[in-house]
Motif scaffolding. Structure first.
Motif, mmCIF file in Angstrom:
data_model
loop_
_atom_site.group_PDB
_atom_site.id
_atom_site.type_symbol
_atom_site.label_atom_id
_atom_site.label_comp_id
_atom_site.label_asym_id
_atom_site.label_seq_id
_atom_site.Cartn_x
_atom_site.Cartn_y
_atom_site.Cartn_z
ATOM 1 N N LEU A 187 0.846 -1.195 0.000
ATOM 2 C CA LEU A 187 0.000 0.000 0.000
ATOM 3 C C LEU A 187 0.877 1.240 0.000
ATOM 4 O O LEU A 187 1.768 1.377 0.830
ATOM 5 C CB LEU A 187 -0.904 0.029 1.237
ATOM 6 C CG LEU A 187 -1.648 1.342 1.504
ATOM 7 C CD1 LEU A 187 -2.644 1.642 0.385
ATOM 8 C CD2 LEU A 187 -2.362 1.295 2.850
ATOM 9 N N GLU A 188 0.633 2.137 -0.940
ATOM 10 C CA GLU A 188 1.331 3.425 -0.988
ATOM 11 C C GLU A 188 0.361 4.515 -0.567
ATOM 12 O O GLU A 188 -0.616 4.776 -1.247
ATOM 13 C CB GLU A 188 1.854 3.704 -2.394
ATOM 14 C CG GLU A 188 2.649 5.009 -2.493
ATOM 15 C CD GLU A 188 3.169 5.261 -3.891
ATOM 16 O OE1 GLU A 188 2.511 6.031 -4.628
ATOM 17 O OE2 GLU A 188 4.198 4.661 -4.260
ATOM 18 N N GLU A 189 0.630 5.146 0.579
ATOM 19 C CA GLU A 189 -0.239 6.210 1.072
ATOM 20 C C GLU A 189 -0.144 7.430 0.161
ATOM 21 O O GLU A 189 0.954 7.848 -0.206
ATOM 22 C CB GLU A 189 0.157 6.605 2.489
ATOM 23 C CG GLU A 189 -0.123 5.562 3.546
ATOM 24 C CD GLU A 189 0.201 6.083 4.935
ATOM 25 O OE1 GLU A 189 -0.675 6.715 5.537
ATOM 26 O OE2 GLU A 189 1.345 5.873 5.395
ATOM 27 N N GLU A 190 -1.282 8.018 -0.169
ATOM 28 C CA GLU A 190 -1.284 9.182 -1.051
ATOM 29 C C GLU A 190 -0.720 10.413 -0.356
ATOM 30 O O GLU A 190 0.004 11.199 -0.960
ATOM 31 C CB GLU A 190 -2.701 9.465 -1.540
ATOM 32 C CG GLU A 190 -2.779 10.621 -2.532
ATOM 33 C CD GLU A 190 -4.177 10.866 -3.049
ATOM 34 O OE1 GLU A 190 -4.853 11.761 -2.528
ATOM 35 O OE2 GLU A 190 -4.597 10.119 -3.950
ATOM 36 N N SER A 191 -1.019 10.593 0.919
ATOM 37 C CA SER A 191 -0.628 11.807 1.634
ATOM 38 C C SER A 191 0.881 11.875 1.892
ATOM 39 O O SER A 191 1.480 12.946 1.839
ATOM 40 C CB SER A 191 -1.369 11.903 2.970
ATOM 41 O OG SER A 191 -1.113 10.751 3.755
ATOM 42 N N THR A 192 1.519 10.739 2.162
ATOM 43 C CA THR A 192 2.946 10.727 2.522
ATOM 44 C C THR A 192 3.836 10.078 1.476
ATOM 45 O O THR A 192 5.049 10.291 1.478
ATOM 46 C CB THR A 192 3.146 9.973 3.854
ATOM 47 O OG1 THR A 192 2.756 8.604 3.680
ATOM 48 C CG2 THR A 192 2.302 10.602 4.953
ATOM 49 N N GLY A 193 3.253 9.285 0.585
ATOM 50 C CA GLY A 193 4.052 8.562 -0.389
ATOM 51 C C GLY A 193 4.757 7.354 0.210
ATOM 52 O O GLY A 193 5.517 6.663 -0.473
ATOM 53 N N LYS A 194 4.484 7.090 1.471
ATOM 54 C CA LYS A 194 5.120 5.970 2.161
ATOM 55 C C LYS A 194 4.518 4.657 1.688
ATOM 56 O O LYS A 194 3.332 4.546 1.490
ATOM 57 C CB LYS A 194 4.929 6.112 3.676
ATOM 58 C CG LYS A 194 5.587 5.022 4.496
ATOM 59 C CD LYS A 194 5.344 5.242 5.981
ATOM 60 C CE LYS A 194 5.951 4.121 6.814
ATOM 61 N NZ LYS A 194 5.690 4.314 8.275
ATOM 62 N N ARG A 195 5.382 3.644 1.550
ATOM 63 C CA ARG A 195 4.928 2.326 1.128
ATOM 64 C C ARG A 195 4.974 1.357 2.299
ATOM 65 O O ARG A 195 5.962 1.300 3.029
ATOM 66 C CB ARG A 195 5.783 1.791 -0.014
ATOM 67 C CG ARG A 195 5.518 2.510 -1.336
ATOM 68 C CD ARG A 195 6.076 1.730 -2.497
ATOM 69 N NE ARG A 195 5.556 2.218 -3.763
ATOM 70 C CZ ARG A 195 5.619 1.535 -4.904
ATOM 71 N NH1 ARG A 195 6.163 0.334 -4.917
ATOM 72 N NH2 ARG A 195 5.121 2.040 -6.014
ATOM 73 N N ILE A 196 3.892 0.613 2.464
ATOM 74 C CA ILE A 196 3.778 -0.339 3.570
ATOM 75 C C ILE A 196 3.499 -1.718 3.003
ATOM 76 O O ILE A 196 2.578 -1.901 2.196
ATOM 77 C CB ILE A 196 2.646 0.061 4.542
ATOM 78 C CG1 ILE A 196 2.880 1.451 5.098
ATOM 79 C CG2 ILE A 196 2.519 -0.949 5.664
ATOM 80 C CD1 ILE A 196 2.130 2.547 4.386
ATOM 81 N N ASP A 197 4.301 -2.690 3.403
ATOM 82 C CA ASP A 197 4.031 -4.079 3.033
ATOM 83 C C ASP A 197 2.848 -4.581 3.862
ATOM 84 O O ASP A 197 2.905 -4.580 5.094
ATOM 85 C CB ASP A 197 5.251 -4.962 3.297
ATOM 86 C CG ASP A 197 6.365 -4.702 2.295
ATOM 87 O OD1 ASP A 197 6.052 -4.457 1.126
ATOM 88 O OD2 ASP A 197 7.545 -4.726 2.702
#
Length: 324
Positions: A187-197
């Motif tokens: 999942l790539e958060e739209e607000s932060t651009g952070k990617r989470i497995d």
């Protein structure tokens, strides 16, 4: 002014028609054949075809007047107006056809077993619930699916939006022996651009009805450092037919349709959700009276191999499924 149309280079081109020609620009060689302007066939010459549409747009009207006889200036204008009109119709048709084809491809991808499995595992994840929130909606997917029964592979992304946020989900999956398996879900958060497995096995937890919770404090009070026995009190079979297990797949008792019909989506275990997801179910439509997946109206014989395998694991057979 004398009508000199059709006299080649000797023809005098009226100033009122010597302008940009949309038919010549957009339909180029087709327009050229219809207007005796065969220089438009240079569209088939490599590299020249890059600039030829613009040349035809500028010089097309003059060449058409010189190469073909016209009744009058008004006649010429009327014919060229029709060319422009039909050019617009043709281009709009191709744009609509392309958009329709794109939508059909994306929709079929969203109905695929691989997408349904990824959507179900994402919905079951505690991480996804904490980041995106529930309920959530998914957009049209993009990517690639290749299948060659009984194997295949898929690499897909899709937008997701929930009560807490939104982002993009990426996943890749493989199909082995007729069953899809997710290799990775990100999942790539739209607000932060952070990617989470996203760990599909880290499901949202809910207290099991009638269960005694075992806390660290309770464990410390045990006399010996052995595994603490979990006491689970099952509910009556009249209500749900079995305990609300959170792992594994339960064996239906009695009528299989009534058995599963007694559960809410959150009552299902992670493994059960995966199996129902193969059939097109998710938390949004489970229990809905107005929406159901296509598999509900499909006979056993017309189901895919993966769908029949999922139903068998859920306790169905040909007779009980076609009875629905």
């Amino acid at each position: 002014m004398e009508n000199t149309s059709g006299q080649g280079k000797k023809a005098i081109v009226p100033a009122e028609i010597d302008g940009w020609n949309w038919g010549a620009f957009l339909l180029n060689w087709i327009w050229g054949i219809g207007n005796n302007t065969f220089i438009a066939l240079l569209m088939f010459v490599p590299f020249v075809n890059f600039i030829m549409p613009f040349v035809l747009g500028v010089k097309g009207s003059a060449w058409a007047w010189q190469n073909k006889e016209w009744e009058s200036i008004e006649h010429f204008k009327a014919v060229q107006k029709k060319w422009a009109y039909w050019t617009a119709i043709v281009y709009l048709f191709f744009i609509a056809a392309f958009a329709g084809l794109f939508f059909i491809i994306m929709s079929s991808m969203k109905d695929s077993d691989a997408f349904k499995l990824a959507e179900s595992q994402f919905e079951s994840s505690r991480q996804a619930s904490e980041i995106i929130g529930k309920p959530f909606s998914t957009g049209l997917p993009s990517g690639n699916i290749e299948t060659s029964e009984p194997s295949g592979k898929a690499t897909i992304s899709f937008g997701v939006e929930g009560s807490k946020g939104k982002g993009t989900v990426y996943f890749d999956a493989v199909k082995e022996l007729g069953q899809w398996k997710i290799n990775s879900l990100v999942l790539e958060e739209e607000s932060t651009g952070k990617r989470i497995d996203i760990d599909p096995h880290a499901t949202t937890s809910a207290p099991v009805e009638g269960a005694v919770a075992v806390t660290p404090a309770l464990a410390e009070k045990t006399a010996t450092p052995v595994e603490v026995e979990k006491v689970v009190i099952t509910t009556s079979e009249a209500n749900v037919g079995a305990a609300k297990a959170k792992a594994g797949v339960r064996k239906p008792t009695g009528d299989v349709n009534e058995f599963w019909g007694n559960f809410t989506w959150d009552d299902l275990s992670a493994d059960e959700k995966k199996l129902w997801a193969v059939l097109g179910w998710n938390g949004r439509i489970w229990g809905s009276e107005s929406e159901s997946p296509a598999s509900e109206e499909t006979s056993w014989a017309k189901l895919s191999e993966a769908e029949r395998a999922a139903l068998t694991s859920l306790g169905y057979d040909k007779k009980s499924w076609n009875k629905e």
